[in-house]
Design an enzyme around this catalytic site. Structure first.
Site, short mmCIF file in Angstrom:
data_model
loop_
_atom_site.label_atom_id
_atom_site.label_comp_id
_atom_site.label_asym_id
_atom_site.label_seq_id
_atom_site.Cartn_x
_atom_site.Cartn_y
_atom_site.Cartn_z
N HIS A 40 45.94 25.68 50.42
CA HIS A 40 47.20 25.76 49.78
C HIS A 40 47.87 27.31 49.06
O HIS A 40 48.82 27.38 48.72
CB HIS A 40 47.33 24.77 48.34
CG HIS A 40 46.03 25.50 47.39
ND1 HIS A 40 44.88 24.61 46.86
CD2 HIS A 40 46.71 26.71 46.41
CE1 HIS A 40 44.55 25.27 46.11
NE2 HIS A 40 45.29 26.01 45.27
N ASP A 71 41.02 22.08 52.02
CA ASP A 71 41.54 23.29 51.03
C ASP A 71 40.63 24.13 51.59
O ASP A 71 40.66 24.57 49.87
CB ASP A 71 41.90 22.64 49.74
CG ASP A 71 43.05 23.60 49.50
OD1 ASP A 71 43.40 24.10 49.57
OD2 ASP A 71 43.29 23.26 47.71
N SER A 155 42.98 31.61 40.15
CA SER A 155 41.62 31.66 40.33
C SER A 155 41.90 30.70 41.54
O SER A 155 40.29 30.27 42.34
CB SER A 155 40.64 30.32 39.16
OG SER A 155 40.52 30.78 38.20
#
Length: 197
Positions: A40, A71, A155
Site C-alpha cells: 500500500h 501487503d 510506520s
C-alpha cells in the site's frame, strides 16, 4: 539500514487515489539496493519516491515488485548513487523466529518522525488480515500478527525486530483509537526477496 520514504502517486487503475505520503522501508540487500516496504506504500500505479538514509542523504527509488495479494512491495535504489554513506546495514529476514510472547520493536518513521522505536509483545499470530476499508486495497488469504505497539501513519513498512535485530515481521497497519498494530508474517516476503536477488 532503515529509511524514511516519501512517495508521490497518481490515481491508479485499481484502488488508491492520487496523493503524497510518508512511510518506512528497510534495506535487505545493500549490494543490489533492495528495500522492503508495504504494497500500500508502493501502490498499484506509477510513483515517484525517495529514500532518506540515516545521514539525511536522499536518493531516488523505483518500484521493483508489488505483490498481487499480500501487503508488501520491493523498491530498488542505485547503491553507487549514495555519496556520503560508506556502508549500508542489511536487515535479515527471519520469519522462523516469530513466536507468541516474543518481545519486539517496531523501528520506523512513525508519525513522520524519521526514526522512532516502539516496543510491544506479539500477542497473536493468527489474526485476520486488517480491513483498510471499502474501495481500497485489502490483504487476504493470510493471517497477521497482532501486538499493542501503537503504530500510526509513517510506520507502514517498518521492520518488526527481535532482540537480535532480526526482522520477524513487516508492520502493515494500526487500529485507529487503540494501540493495536498488525504485522505481516515474512514467509512469502522472504521467498519473493530471494527470487528477486
Amino acid at each position: 539500514g532503515i529509511v524514511a520514504l516519501k512517495v508521490n502517486s497518481v490515481r491508479a487503475f485499481d484502488t488508491h487515489p492520487a496523493g503524497s505520503g510518508q512511510a518506512t522501508g528497510f534495506v535487505v540487500d545493500a549490494t543490489q539496493g533492495i528495500i522492503l516496504t508495504n504494497r500500500h506504500v508502493v501502490t498499484e500505479g506509477p510513483v515517484t519516491a525517495e529514500a532518506l538514509f540515516d545521514n539525511h542523504e536522499e536518493i531516488e527509488v523505483t518500484v521493483a515488485y508489488r505483490d498481487p495479494v499480500h501487503d508488501f512491495g520491493i523498491l530498488r535504489y542505485d547503491p553507487s548513487a549514495l555519496k556520503d554513506v560508506t556502508r549500508v546495514a542489511e536487515l535479515k529476514l527471519r520469519p522462523d523466529k516469530a513466536v507468541q510472547g516474543l518481545d519486539v520493536r517496531v523501528i520506523g518513521n512513525n508519525a513522520g518522525e524519521k526514526l522512532s522505536v516502539l516496543g510491544a509483545m506479539l500477542a497473536r499470530l493468527d489474526r485476520e488480515a486488517p480491513f483498510y476499508g471499502r474501495g481500497t486495497y485489502n490483504d487476504f488469504n493470510t493471517f497477521y500478527f497482532q501486538a499493542a505497539s501503537g503504530t500510526s501513519g509513517g510506520s507502514s513498512g517498518s521492520p518488526v525486530v527481535d532482540a537480535d535485530g532480526d526482522v520477524i515481521a513487516l508492520n502493515a497497519a494500526g487500529k485507529a483509537g487503540t494501540s493495536a498494530s498488525f504485522y505481516l508474517p515474512l514467509d512469502r516476503v522472504k521467498r519473493a526477496v530471494d527470487l528477486l536477488r
